[in-house]
Design a protein around this motif. Structure first.
Motif, PDB file in Angstrom:
ATOM      1  N   VAL A  96       0.848  -1.192   0.000  1.00 37.03           N
ATOM      2  CA  VAL A  96       0.000   0.000   0.000  1.00 37.03           C
ATOM      3  C   VAL A  96       0.884   1.241   0.000  1.00 37.03           C
ATOM      4  O   VAL A  96       2.016   1.219   0.506  1.00 37.03           O
ATOM      5  N   SER A 115      -0.415   7.157  -5.292  1.00 33.08           N
ATOM      6  CA  SER A 115      -1.492   6.454  -4.598  1.00 33.08           C
ATOM      7  C   SER A 115      -2.302   5.615  -5.575  1.00 33.08           C
ATOM      8  O   SER A 115      -2.622   4.441  -5.301  1.00 33.08           O
ATOM      9  N   ASN A 119      -1.994   1.615  -5.189  1.00 31.39           N
ATOM     10  CA  ASN A 119      -3.193   1.063  -4.553  1.00 31.39           C
ATOM     11  C   ASN A 119      -4.243   0.574  -5.543  1.00 31.39           C
ATOM     12  O   ASN A 119      -5.068  -0.271  -5.173  1.00 31.39           O
ATOM     13  N   TYR A 157      -5.266   8.920  -0.167  1.00 31.24           N
ATOM     14  CA  TYR A 157      -5.274   7.565   0.383  1.00 31.24           C
ATOM     15  C   TYR A 157      -6.685   6.984   0.383  1.00 31.24           C
ATOM     16  O   TYR A 157      -6.901   5.848  -0.052  1.00 31.24           O
ATOM     17  N   LYS A 161      -7.715   3.701  -1.835  1.00 34.22           N
ATOM     18  CA  LYS A 161      -8.086   2.467  -1.151  1.00 34.22           C
ATOM     19  C   LYS A 161      -9.528   2.080  -1.452  1.00 34.22           C
ATOM     20  O   LYS A 161      -9.841   0.891  -1.623  1.00 34.22           O
ATOM     21  N   GLN A 164      -9.500   0.489  -4.784  1.00 38.15           N
ATOM     22  CA  GLN A 164      -8.916  -0.853  -4.708  1.00 38.15           C
ATOM     23  C   GLN A 164      -9.938  -1.866  -4.211  1.00 38.15           C
ATOM     24  O   GLN A 164     -10.110  -2.947  -4.790  1.00 38.15           O
TER      25      GLN A 164
END
Length: 221
Positions: A96, A115, A119, A157, A161, A164
């Motif tokens: 990550v 990022s 990710n 972030y 995420k 993802q």
């Protein structure tokens, strides 16, 4: 990667982002359960320390000091797995990138790009490369949610995420009948480097040890 004699009894677990934190704890836990662990990370020293701990406990590991953002390196790794083991029993994706916290209008372009690369794009590429190997062994892929999307100062972030995990959930829905099995877990807060970046000065003694969370996660298997 070191030469390992291929046997039908070998269970192979790939841990991406294995050098520290939850990834390292999962690698140790898997080795203790009899898996041969293929540990991928950029930090050679941390991988060697992980290997020492695994071997001291009687387990086996192959170190792969690679950068998951390099597609050719990941392709070579995939080919090596296919050639030496013929398939993959488990993939735990712990790699990550934690971009610095920032108000949305002030997110640096390089932080946003990295990022999304680490990710999201890396995850997409690895899913495509590893799915055939997981299907060969009726294997399992593990992803770890950290629901920061929409929280203040977590723009890069949180968005990456969320993307993802959305991708992992789509793959999960698509493979219910065909496999591989896709598991998505939300670990308890742990004293990891990523969390320390977001919560400096936090009482780390109140957090769940990585080993305990790894044991809980592996119990899901």
């Amino acid at each position: 990667m070191s030469e390992i004699e291929q046997t039908g009894a070998t269970r192979l677990a790939l841990v991406t982002g294995a050098s520290r934190g939850l990834g390292a704890a999962l690698a140790e836990g898997l080795a203790a359960q009899g898996y041969h662990v293929l540990a991928v990370a950029r930090t050679v020293g941390a991988l060697e320390e992980l290997d020492d701990r695994i071997r001291a406990a009687g387990g086996q590991a192959t170190l792969a000091p690679m950068d998951v953002t390099e597609p050719e390196a990941m392709k070579q790794m995939t080919q090596a797995i296919a050639g030496r083991w013929g398939g993959l029993d488990l993939w735990a994706h712990c790699a990550v990138h934690a971009a610095p916290m920032s108000p949305a209008p002030h997110i640096e372009g390089r932080d946003w790009s990295k990022s999304m690369l680490v990710n999201v794009e890396v995850t997409r590429g690895l899913i495509a490369m590893l799915e055939p190997l997981l299907r060969q062994r009726r294997g399992t892929a593990l992803f770890f949610d950290d629901a920061r999307g929409g929280q203040k100062f977590f723009g890069a972030y949180g968005a990456s995420k969320a993307a993802q995990i959305a991708l992992a959930r789509s793959w999960q829905a698509e493979t219910v009948q065909t496999g591989p099995r896709i598991l998505i877990d939300t670990p308890a807060p742990m004293p990891t480097a990523v969390r320390a970046r977001f919560h400096p000065g936090e009482d780390r003694g109140a957090l769940a040890p990585c080993r305990d969370e790894a044991a809980r996660i592996l119990s899901l298997l």
